[in-house]
Scaffold this motif. Sequence first.
Motif, PDB file in Angstrom:
ATOM      1  N   GLN A  38     104.565  47.412  48.353  1.00 28.98           N
ATOM      2  CA  GLN A  38     103.617  47.030  47.309  1.00 28.98           C
ATOM      3  C   GLN A  38     103.850  47.922  46.104  1.00 28.98           C
ATOM      4  O   GLN A  38     104.405  49.014  46.230  1.00 28.98           O
ATOM      5  CB  GLN A  38     102.201  47.259  47.803  1.00 28.98           C
ATOM      6  CG  GLN A  38     101.705  46.179  48.747  1.00 28.98           C
ATOM      7  CD  GLN A  38     100.203  46.271  48.893  1.00 28.98           C
ATOM      8  OE1 GLN A  38      99.705  47.233  49.442  1.00 28.98           O
ATOM      9  NE2 GLN A  38      99.506  45.280  48.396  1.00 28.98           N
ATOM     10  N   LEU A  40     102.153  49.199  42.075  1.00 29.70           N
ATOM     11  CA  LEU A  40     100.997  49.189  41.177  1.00 29.70           C
ATOM     12  C   LEU A  40     101.413  49.673  39.800  1.00 29.70           C
ATOM     13  O   LEU A  40     102.404  50.389  39.636  1.00 29.70           O
ATOM     14  CB  LEU A  40      99.869  50.072  41.744  1.00 29.70           C
ATOM     15  CG  LEU A  40     100.164  51.547  41.984  1.00 29.70           C
ATOM     16  CD1 LEU A  40      99.904  52.385  40.726  1.00 29.70           C
ATOM     17  CD2 LEU A  40      99.273  52.059  43.106  1.00 29.70           C
ATOM     18  N   SER A  84      94.686  48.056  47.789  1.00 26.33           N
ATOM     19  CA  SER A  84      93.707  47.218  47.078  1.00 26.33           C
ATOM     20  C   SER A  84      92.272  47.687  47.344  1.00 26.33           C
ATOM     21  O   SER A  84      91.352  47.207  46.711  1.00 26.33           O
ATOM     22  CB  SER A  84      93.844  45.771  47.548  1.00 26.33           C
ATOM     23  OG  SER A  84      93.633  45.717  48.946  1.00 26.33           O
ATOM     24  N   GLN A  85      92.092  48.623  48.282  1.00 28.37           N
ATOM     25  CA  GLN A  85      90.733  48.978  48.691  1.00 28.37           C
ATOM     26  C   GLN A  85      90.227  50.295  48.101  1.00 28.37           C
ATOM     27  O   GLN A  85      89.382  50.955  48.693  1.00 28.37           O
ATOM     28  CB  GLN A  85      90.664  49.076  50.225  1.00 28.37           C
ATOM     29  CG  GLN A  85      91.010  47.782  50.938  1.00 28.37           C
ATOM     30  CD  GLN A  85      89.942  46.704  50.749  1.00 28.37           C
ATOM     31  OE1 GLN A  85      88.774  46.934  50.970  1.00 28.37           O
ATOM     32  NE2 GLN A  85      90.365  45.526  50.302  1.00 28.37           N
ATOM     33  N   HIS A  89      91.170  50.859  41.996  1.00 26.40           N
ATOM     34  CA  HIS A  89      91.657  49.490  41.841  1.00 26.40           C
ATOM     35  C   HIS A  89      90.504  48.576  41.423  1.00 26.40           C
ATOM     36  O   HIS A  89      90.627  47.762  40.508  1.00 26.40           O
ATOM     37  CB  HIS A  89      92.273  48.985  43.156  1.00 26.40           C
ATOM     38  CG  HIS A  89      92.770  47.572  43.050  1.00 26.40           C
ATOM     39  ND1 HIS A  89      92.288  46.542  43.800  1.00 26.40           N
ATOM     40  CD2 HIS A  89      93.699  47.032  42.228  1.00 26.40           C
ATOM     41  CE1 HIS A  89      92.895  45.410  43.456  1.00 26.40           C
ATOM     42  NE2 HIS A  89      93.751  45.680  42.513  1.00 26.40           N
ATOM     43  N   ARG A  90      89.386  48.778  42.069  1.00 22.56           N
ATOM     44  CA  ARG A  90      88.230  47.934  41.771  1.00 22.56           C
ATOM     45  C   ARG A  90      87.781  48.070  40.324  1.00 22.56           C
ATOM     46  O   ARG A  90      87.304  47.127  39.708  1.00 22.56           O
ATOM     47  CB  ARG A  90      87.119  48.384  42.703  1.00 22.56           C
ATOM     48  CG  ARG A  90      85.928  47.519  42.749  1.00 22.56           C
ATOM     49  CD  ARG A  90      85.127  48.021  43.918  1.00 22.56           C
ATOM     50  NE  ARG A  90      83.854  47.382  44.030  1.00 22.56           N
ATOM     51  CZ  ARG A  90      82.991  47.682  44.970  1.00 22.56           C
ATOM     52  NH1 ARG A  90      83.286  48.615  45.865  1.00 22.56           N
ATOM     53  NH2 ARG A  90      81.844  47.073  45.035  1.00 22.56           N
ATOM     54  N   TYR A  95      96.723  47.950  38.425  1.00 22.66           N
ATOM     55  CA  TYR A  95      96.883  46.550  38.794  1.00 22.66           C
ATOM     56  C   TYR A  95      97.978  46.486  39.840  1.00 22.66           C
ATOM     57  O   TYR A  95      99.012  47.153  39.705  1.00 22.66           O
ATOM     58  CB  TYR A  95      97.289  45.751  37.550  1.00 22.66           C
ATOM     59  CG  TYR A  95      97.362  44.261  37.764  1.00 22.66           C
ATOM     60  CD1 TYR A  95      96.206  43.477  37.754  1.00 22.66           C
ATOM     61  CD2 TYR A  95      98.582  43.621  37.962  1.00 22.66           C
ATOM     62  CE1 TYR A  95      96.270  42.098  37.942  1.00 22.66           C
ATOM     63  CE2 TYR A  95      98.648  42.239  38.148  1.00 22.66           C
ATOM     64  CZ  TYR A  95      97.486  41.495  38.137  1.00 22.66           C
ATOM     65  OH  TYR A  95      97.549  40.126  38.314  1.00 22.66           O
ATOM     66  N   ILE A  96      97.749  45.707  40.878  1.00 18.52           N
ATOM     67  CA  ILE A  96      98.773  45.581  41.914  1.00 18.52           C
ATOM     68  C   ILE A  96      99.718  44.456  41.507  1.00 18.52           C
ATOM     69  O   ILE A  96      99.280  43.325  41.276  1.00 18.52           O
ATOM     70  CB  ILE A  96      98.128  45.308  43.285  1.00 18.52           C
ATOM     71  CG1 ILE A  96      97.253  46.509  43.670  1.00 18.52           C
ATOM     72  CG2 ILE A  96      99.188  45.035  44.342  1.00 18.52           C
ATOM     73  CD1 ILE A  96      96.452  46.331  44.930  1.00 18.52           C
ATOM     74  N   SER A 204     100.134  36.039  49.173  1.00 17.86           N
ATOM     75  CA  SER A 204      99.632  35.422  47.953  1.00 17.86           C
ATOM     76  C   SER A 204     100.665  34.465  47.334  1.00 17.86           C
ATOM     77  O   SER A 204     100.310  33.570  46.575  1.00 17.86           O
ATOM     78  CB  SER A 204      99.225  36.488  46.935  1.00 17.86           C
ATOM     79  OG  SER A 204     100.328  37.297  46.646  1.00 17.86           O
ATOM     80  N   SER A 494      85.828  42.099  43.030  1.00 15.26           N
ATOM     81  CA  SER A 494      87.248  42.419  43.166  1.00 15.26           C
ATOM     82  C   SER A 494      87.590  43.228  44.426  1.00 15.26           C
ATOM     83  O   SER A 494      88.690  43.718  44.551  1.00 15.26           O
ATOM     84  CB  SER A 494      87.751  43.143  41.911  1.00 15.26           C
ATOM     85  OG  SER A 494      86.874  44.146  41.545  1.00 15.26           O
ATOM     86  N   LEU A 495      86.672  43.383  45.358  1.00 14.98           N
ATOM     87  CA  LEU A 495      87.081  44.035  46.601  1.00 14.98           C
ATOM     88  C   LEU A 495      87.036  43.047  47.751  1.00 14.98           C
ATOM     89  O   LEU A 495      86.152  42.211  47.791  1.00 14.98           O
ATOM     90  CB  LEU A 495      86.162  45.206  46.918  1.00 14.98           C
ATOM     91  CG  LEU A 495      86.719  46.590  46.724  1.00 14.98           C
ATOM     92  CD1 LEU A 495      85.832  47.632  47.321  1.00 14.98           C
ATOM     93  CD2 LEU A 495      88.134  46.760  47.232  1.00 14.98           C
TER      94      LEU A 495
END
Length: 495
Positions: A38, A40, A84-85, A89-90, A95-96, A204, A494-495
């Motif tokens: 991943q 970011l 993402s957690q 990020h929230r 941004y991922i 995704s 967003s979570l």
Amino acid sequence: MGGSPAGAVSQALDRFKALLSREEYAQLLAELERPLPQALRINPLKINPAEAIQAWAERYHWTLKPVYYEPAGWQVESSPGPISQTIEHRLGFYYIQDAASMLPATLFDLDPARQPLILDMAASPGGKTTHLASRSGDQGLIIANDASLSRLPALRIVLKNWSAYHTAITHYPGEILGDWLPEKFDCVLLDAPCSMQGLRSTESHPMRSITDNEKLGLAQRQGRLLQSAFKAVRPGGQVVYSTCTLTPEEDEAVLDALLAHFPGLAEVEDISRHFPQPVPALTSDGGSRQFDPSVTRAARLWPHRLGTSGFFAALIRKQGSLDLPRAPFDQKAKPASRTTTALTSSQQAELLSRLSQAYGFDFFQQVEQDGLVLARGPAIHHTVPIYAQPSSFETHFPGLRVQSLGLLFGEETPDGFVLSHEWATRFGQHFNAGRYLIADDQIPAWISGEDLPGLSLPASPETRIVIVTDAPGRNLGRGKIQRDRLRNLLPKNSL
Ligand SMILES: C[S@@+](CC[C@H](N)C(=O)[O-])C[C@H]1O[C@@H](n2cnc3c(N)ncnc32)[C@H](O)[C@@H]1O
């Protein structure tokens, strides 16, 4: 087998084998056995990327690898928890985004001081729009357009979370924008709708098999969109054409067709300095079609080359004017723009000075220096939204209908003015007042969205909304001081 993502990958590999040497094909197969890390990209509008990444790597025990061409981009090679957690990020501190998708926006020569006008022709969900906002220092103006109505909400959420205000969202087929706005933009990004044959199937973006007919239809649309993008850019300006597919019909062939259509005017620029090793595009489609030799200056990211998803990007410079007439906007069939009314200058000054006092931050200067005007939107249940909008929009795009313009600044409520999440997360770290420190043992409850009990603080209407912080000074979002508790205003979506 052909219908599953794995089947789609193996079908595409059969096709791509002929485009690579035996050695490279073996490297590609080996690469696809490894999980795709991943990645970011940090939001420089909210935080200093170099400082932030060190703190996060320590806090979350991430092992990181830099993205070669993007200083604010990092691949996370290992992480005990999902990236993402996190609260960061929230709140839009990063941004991922797959490392390959960070390429297009890095290619433009962008100078914030020149207030660039940028068109992101196929923008939703907005990953690359946020990148363009970072690279332009949120100066100038970005028109983020998408033809799909159902994809506009995602674009809105992503831009809101990034807290960029020099943006407008529009909803038009990109094909007409070149005729409506000829030679208007300094930079145009066409991140084209494509068949997504990038060989990395993710949750995704599951890869699926496509037929030759679909590919042909996509290539024709890409060609029309790229011509429109080329019309929309000013002489001397730049277009980036990108796709997340590796089919030559949608990549090199589309670029080659543009060069043939505008001989001497469209020039593919050399972008090799962005890469640690050569990533040239193809010289032919693997069959009988040879491309213009300059097409190889584009970048073809086979997954094994830089350890990314499959991707294609080209930087095109417009060498002269097309002398196009401007077609009038034909917007009858479109839904009306959201209507907003500018505050009078004394209303604006009064609001900004109240807020500056409450938060120990010069809102006045921020709004002035960035050329923003505050404007009221229509009331919803006794709440009146106030937007911060770029004043340059009217100068450059009079009469163009937009879905939204600028960024929510706050809301007038019966209970007083509520500063928006967007502004609080962008500037809250710089506030000298209106901050509320919570104890370490309260952080997990706060981050999971709970209210904190036991408050008995007096608060004026403007200081009821506070920026919650911890001992290291992190911005943990907004809270509302109520008689018996600190109400949690973290976004839920967003979570
Ligand atoms: C590859 S996605 C864009 C991803 C986006 N740039 C990002 O980085 O988040 C392609 C987008 O093109 C949009 N699209 C499809 N046809 C279009 C057209 N004719 N004009 C404008 N946008 C179009 C799709 O709705 C889709 O959102």
